[in-house]
Design a protein around this motif. Sequence first.
Motif, PDB file in Angstrom:
ATOM      1  N   THR A  59       0.833  -1.209   0.000  1.00 15.01           N
ATOM      2  CA  THR A  59       0.000   0.000   0.000  1.00 15.01           C
ATOM      3  C   THR A  59       0.864   1.254   0.000  1.00 15.01           C
ATOM      4  OG1 THR A  59      -1.724  -1.192   1.219  1.00 15.01           O
ATOM      5  CG2 THR A  59      -1.879   1.203   1.167  1.00 15.01           C
ATOM      6  N   ARG A  60       1.941   1.239   0.781  1.00 11.50           N
ATOM      7  CA  ARG A  60       2.860   2.382   0.805  1.00 11.50           C
ATOM      8  C   ARG A  60       3.499   2.601  -0.565  1.00 11.50           C
ATOM      9  NH1 ARG A  60       7.163   1.218   3.431  1.00 11.50           N
ATOM     10  NH2 ARG A  60       7.910   3.309   3.895  1.00 11.50           N
ATOM     11  N   TYR A  62       2.214   1.866  -3.500  1.00 12.06           N
ATOM     12  CA  TYR A  62       1.219   2.395  -4.436  1.00 12.06           C
ATOM     13  C   TYR A  62       0.812   3.822  -4.094  1.00 12.06           C
ATOM     14  CZ  TYR A  62       0.211  -1.678  -7.340  1.00 12.06           C
ATOM     15  OH  TYR A  62       0.292  -2.684  -8.267  1.00 12.06           O
ATOM     16  N   ARG A  63       0.682   4.102  -2.801  1.00 14.80           N
ATOM     17  CA  ARG A  63       0.221   5.434  -2.396  1.00 14.80           C
ATOM     18  C   ARG A  63       1.353   6.463  -2.333  1.00 14.80           C
ATOM     19  NH1 ARG A  63      -4.754   6.021   0.604  1.00 14.80           N
ATOM     20  NH2 ARG A  63      -3.699   7.705   1.718  1.00 14.80           N
ATOM     21  N   LYS A  64       2.590   5.957  -2.303  1.00 14.52           N
ATOM     22  CA  LYS A  64       3.758   6.839  -2.230  1.00 14.52           C
ATOM     23  C   LYS A  64       3.748   7.705  -0.971  1.00 14.52           C
ATOM     24  CE  LYS A  64       5.255   5.637  -6.362  1.00 14.52           C
ATOM     25  NZ  LYS A  64       6.483   4.843  -6.553  1.00 14.52           N
ATOM     26  N   ASP A  65       3.270   7.155   0.129  1.00 15.45           N
ATOM     27  CA  ASP A  65       3.284   7.911   1.381  1.00 15.45           C
ATOM     28  C   ASP A  65       3.343   6.950   2.564  1.00 15.45           C
ATOM     29  OD1 ASP A  65       0.711   6.920   1.972  1.00 15.45           O
ATOM     30  OD2 ASP A  65      -0.278   8.637   1.048  1.00 15.45           O
ATOM     31  N   SER A  67       1.118   7.111   5.161  1.00 20.19           N
ATOM     32  CA  SER A  67      -0.116   7.478   5.845  1.00 20.19           C
ATOM     33  C   SER A  67      -0.600   6.372   6.767  1.00 20.19           C
ATOM     34  CB  SER A  67      -1.206   7.795   4.816  1.00 20.19           C
ATOM     35  OG  SER A  67      -1.561   6.627   4.122  1.00 20.19           O
ATOM     36  N   ALA A  70      -2.337   3.145   5.203  1.00 26.19           N
ATOM     37  CA  ALA A  70      -1.585   1.933   4.863  1.00 26.19           C
ATOM     38  C   ALA A  70      -1.412   1.042   6.086  1.00 26.19           C
ATOM     39  CB  ALA A  70      -0.229   2.310   4.281  1.00 26.19           C
ATOM     40  N   LEU A 107      -7.159   2.928  -2.663  1.00 28.92           N
ATOM     41  CA  LEU A 107      -6.531   3.627  -3.790  1.00 28.92           C
ATOM     42  C   LEU A 107      -7.588   4.286  -4.672  1.00 28.92           C
ATOM     43  CD1 LEU A 107      -3.770   1.211  -5.130  1.00 28.92           C
ATOM     44  CD2 LEU A 107      -3.486   3.161  -3.623  1.00 28.92           C
ATOM     45  N   GLU A 108      -7.155   5.341  -5.333  1.00 25.10           N
ATOM     46  CA  GLU A 108      -8.040   6.017  -6.277  1.00 25.10           C
ATOM     47  C   GLU A 108      -7.759   5.583  -7.710  1.00 25.10           C
ATOM     48  OE1 GLU A 108      -7.720  10.199  -5.716  1.00 25.10           O
ATOM     49  OE2 GLU A 108      -8.567  10.178  -3.684  1.00 25.10           O
ATOM     50  N   LYS A 111      -6.014   0.291  -9.378  1.00 21.59           N
ATOM     51  CA  LYS A 111      -6.584  -0.662  -8.436  1.00 21.59           C
ATOM     52  C   LYS A 111      -6.428  -2.112  -8.892  1.00 21.59           C
ATOM     53  CE  LYS A 111     -10.049   2.513  -6.558  1.00 21.59           C
ATOM     54  NZ  LYS A 111     -11.483   2.760  -6.310  1.00 21.59           N
TER      55      LYS A 111
END
Length: 265
Positions: A59-60, A62-65, A67, A70, A107-108, A111
């Motif tokens: 998740t990190r 893909y999201r590049k953060d 947060s 994740a 994710l937006e 997916k």
Amino acid sequence: MKNSMSSHAVKSSRWADLGPRTASALVLLLVGGGASYLGGVAFALFVSLSVGAVFWEVTRMYRKDNSLAALGYGVAAAALVFLACFMPLIVAVPVLALPLLLGIRVLEQRKTSFLIILAWVLLGGFGLVWLRDAFWVSWTVWLICVVVATDVAGYFAGKYFGGPKFWPAVSPKKTWSGTAGGWVAAAGVGLIFSVFAGLPANLIWISVLVSMASQAGDIAESALKRRMDVKDSSQLIPGHGGVFDRFDGMLGAGALCFLIAVIWG
């Protein structure tokens, strides 16, 4: 003299990661092997936490953060996998689908690939626990030994022999010599278990197939990291990177064995 020193420096750098890699591998082998031997809650907890950590890492990426989303997603996945481990298979399947449904909201975009990867992680992780409960510890120890032997033999054969790269566009460090070394080591594990543990003789070629599945898991994770432009899935394990970096092969092997056991029995 300079050439000799340069050659020595290259050889030293080639094996620079051996120390922390070996220490981490031994710790993981002791913890994972002990949990596998105990089975039940211990093994389910070990695998569930590992799956949750992989969910967090993916998740990190893909999201590049970093947060909390994740982290929360990883905790939720671990809890659901742990619950599924103590349910009949027909009930466990929809429970295991819940993390994927949650993933739709995490994710937006992108997916599809995200959910495919996580579905594989769920299948491999849950499959390991299911196989341990259904076929007892000898088969689980065999599976772990095949994956570990594939990884260790591939590492040393690739470092020592070198040669043509297996798939340089995806995993630049992997060589054909390392890949073949993993197959040979896996066949040796199958032979040992068929002779001394009373498992079927066809375990030799099955071990090679499991070795290939383990390597496929490793390649799949390498492709993901290259696509996401990251070196490691995280830095949780010294010498190995993240949990996904360490367990990608085990998840590939577990998924294959689980599917074979369910489909062919």
